[in-house]
Scaffold this active site. Sequence first.
Site, PDB file in Angstrom:
ATOM      1  N   SER A 168      -1.448   6.464   8.924  1.00 19.16           N
ATOM      2  CA  SER A 168      -0.498   5.499   8.376  1.00 19.16           C
ATOM      3  C   SER A 168       0.729   6.236   7.874  1.00 19.16           C
ATOM      4  O   SER A 168       0.647   7.417   7.508  1.00 19.16           O
ATOM      5  CB  SER A 168      -1.144   4.728   7.220  1.00 19.16           C
ATOM      6  OG  SER A 168      -0.192   3.963   6.515  1.00 19.16           O
ATOM      7  N   TYR A 219      -6.092   3.653  -0.719  1.00 25.42           N
ATOM      8  CA  TYR A 219      -5.764   3.580   0.696  1.00 25.42           C
ATOM      9  C   TYR A 219      -4.899   4.762   1.128  1.00 25.42           C
ATOM     10  O   TYR A 219      -5.185   5.439   2.122  1.00 25.42           O
ATOM     11  CB  TYR A 219      -5.035   2.263   0.984  1.00 25.42           C
ATOM     12  CG  TYR A 219      -4.600   2.100   2.423  1.00 25.42           C
ATOM     13  CD1 TYR A 219      -5.498   1.677   3.401  1.00 25.42           C
ATOM     14  CD2 TYR A 219      -3.286   2.354   2.801  1.00 25.42           C
ATOM     15  CE1 TYR A 219      -5.100   1.520   4.719  1.00 25.42           C
ATOM     16  CE2 TYR A 219      -2.876   2.207   4.121  1.00 25.42           C
ATOM     17  CZ  TYR A 219      -3.793   1.787   5.072  1.00 25.42           C
ATOM     18  OH  TYR A 219      -3.384   1.643   6.378  1.00 25.42           O
TER      19      TYR A 219
END
Length: 683
Positions: free
Chosen positions: A560, A573
């Site tokens: 990400s 996350y």
Amino acid sequence: MTSAPEQLIARSNRLGADPRNTNYAGGNTSAKGTDTDPVTGQDVELLWVKGSGGDLGTLTGKGLAVLRLDRMRALVGVYPGVDREDEMVAAFDYCLHGRGGAAPSIDTAMHGLVDAPHVDHLHPDSGIAVATSADGERLTREIFGDRVVWVPWRRPGFQLGLDIAAIKEANPRAIGCVLGGHGVTAWGDTSEECEARSLEIIRTAEEFITRRTAALELEGRHPFGAVRPGFDPLPDDERRTRAARLAPVIRGLASTDAPQVGHFTDSAVVLDFLAREKLGPLAELGTSCPDHFLRTKVRPLVLDLPATASLEDATARLRELHETYRADYAAYYDRHAGPNSPPMRGADPAIVLVPGVGMFSFGRNKQTARVAGEFYVNAINVMRGAEAISTYAPIDESEKFRIEYWALEEAKLRRMPPAKPLATRIALVTGAASGIGRATAERLAAEGACVVVADLDQAKAQEVVDALGGPDVAVAVRADVTREDDVAAAVDAACLAFGGVDLVVNNAGLSISKPLLETTAADWDLQHDVMARGSFLVSREAARAMIAQEMGGDIVYIASKNSLFAGPNNIAYSATKADQAHQVRLLAAELGEHGIRVNGINPDGVVRGSGIFAGGWGAQRAKVYGVEEAELGKYYAQRTLLKREVLPEHVAAAVFALTGPDLVQTTGLHVPVDSGVAAAFLR
């Protein structure tokens, strides 16, 4: 009234639907009739015959070759003899009616020259068992009397058509013939009569073989001999586990000359043959029917160790046997090749037999590998039948070479479309039932890869598989990537379905958006378990298979932009994505010596189609940024340099770019797919 071609297609589909009648894509059928010539307006006699490469069970009108019968029969007058009969195939093009339909096959002459309105040429196991018996001619008389005539072996072609036409004329009571080493042919005045005669030949041969086999069993004997101690089948779970461990090794060996896809078969027919004392000598004799050995090669590689041998010993012995096999195949080629023979296509086996475990078959794609295995099962049935009624005696090795390296077969291979970029590659995609994972599975399959669709939701994974085209393209596996057993089972599934694994996409993930003080240890553990631990487990198990294959490979992490960008309310996350990002670097450094490349992709805000966003992450992030959830994708797009929303297919395109043929020197790279987030630029 049903037309001749309609009757032919219906008959062909019925015959081809039963594997007792003929093997996949084996044999051909025909019908003769009249139609109006659009040029002259006069009736013209035509021959409709199954074209080259078609399958009887799925035959449609497009699969028929259509020829003028008068012109085809006129070729008899210009036939230059058996030494030049290959030239006659090109002559068929001058006999075509209109556009001609499918390309005429080598057996077209048989159908056109035999004086009967309907002709079937089939490859039933029972018929080939008679055809490959040492005393096949005598057995044909014993089984059929004067209703079926023996035709000595002759390579398919124009001369064989002339031979069968002459035999039919000389034997007016005959309904068909047994072609030595090859198959059966039947004829009839109507489509129904021809089909009935084909089935009569096949079922009569079956019944004869069944009676002889039963008589042997009453004497305590088996056509393949006694079971050898230690070579009987392993228990189911143990057998499948051992097959999964051996599959990457065997696939790597079978891919020495060119990458192959594998197929595994452990049916009772195969396991019984592998346990018997005649396995070695019969396997060495090889297959006989041209349809068989064109797909299986002249003989298989047979592991000569009992099922109880250690994996290490089995692996070492397979490597030794493979070297011997390659040398023997090269010698076979050298013995028979002439100045005009095509180059040797490869010396690796297409069939590998492992007693107690099963059969591994290989081809340029899953269907080809599966069909090769099916053909060897046909060959086992043929050998068992021949050994029950006589002695198995296939055609000579020199004849096999003439067909395997036939100029017409070479031309057929050259007409095949070019392979897709990821052809022969086997991909395992986690979290593949939706979003980025599904788009990636779809893109990899479209580029030619076989795909294992792994997801927590088995039903949704199966929906993806069905949409991709079924088990010759993809298989579904339920996998919780946090569990070692599940991950090992997913890699085993890839090995059993396709022979191994070449390409892994670590995509499974989830996200919980909370500020630091609201993030629980359970939140932290869950996200790290799925993405950091899960990626580690999948990469580790896949690397075992890749290293065993010795074919290199690709591991791609869907990380990400958050692995670099520090956003609010996202501690768990983003931290686990940073973990994934560094796994890329660590594994690239460690696995490079095995030819395994490890790269990452850093997407941003893939909202549409995302299981993560639909599961609550979208609502949480929308709240953080103060926008409506439905507008979140547009919000992410507007904060980028390109002002474009990132979609799952954009990430899938990056996966293909990293694993396709163009970036083969690239490893340890992170590719941003974020429409340009300056704060996440790599520095």
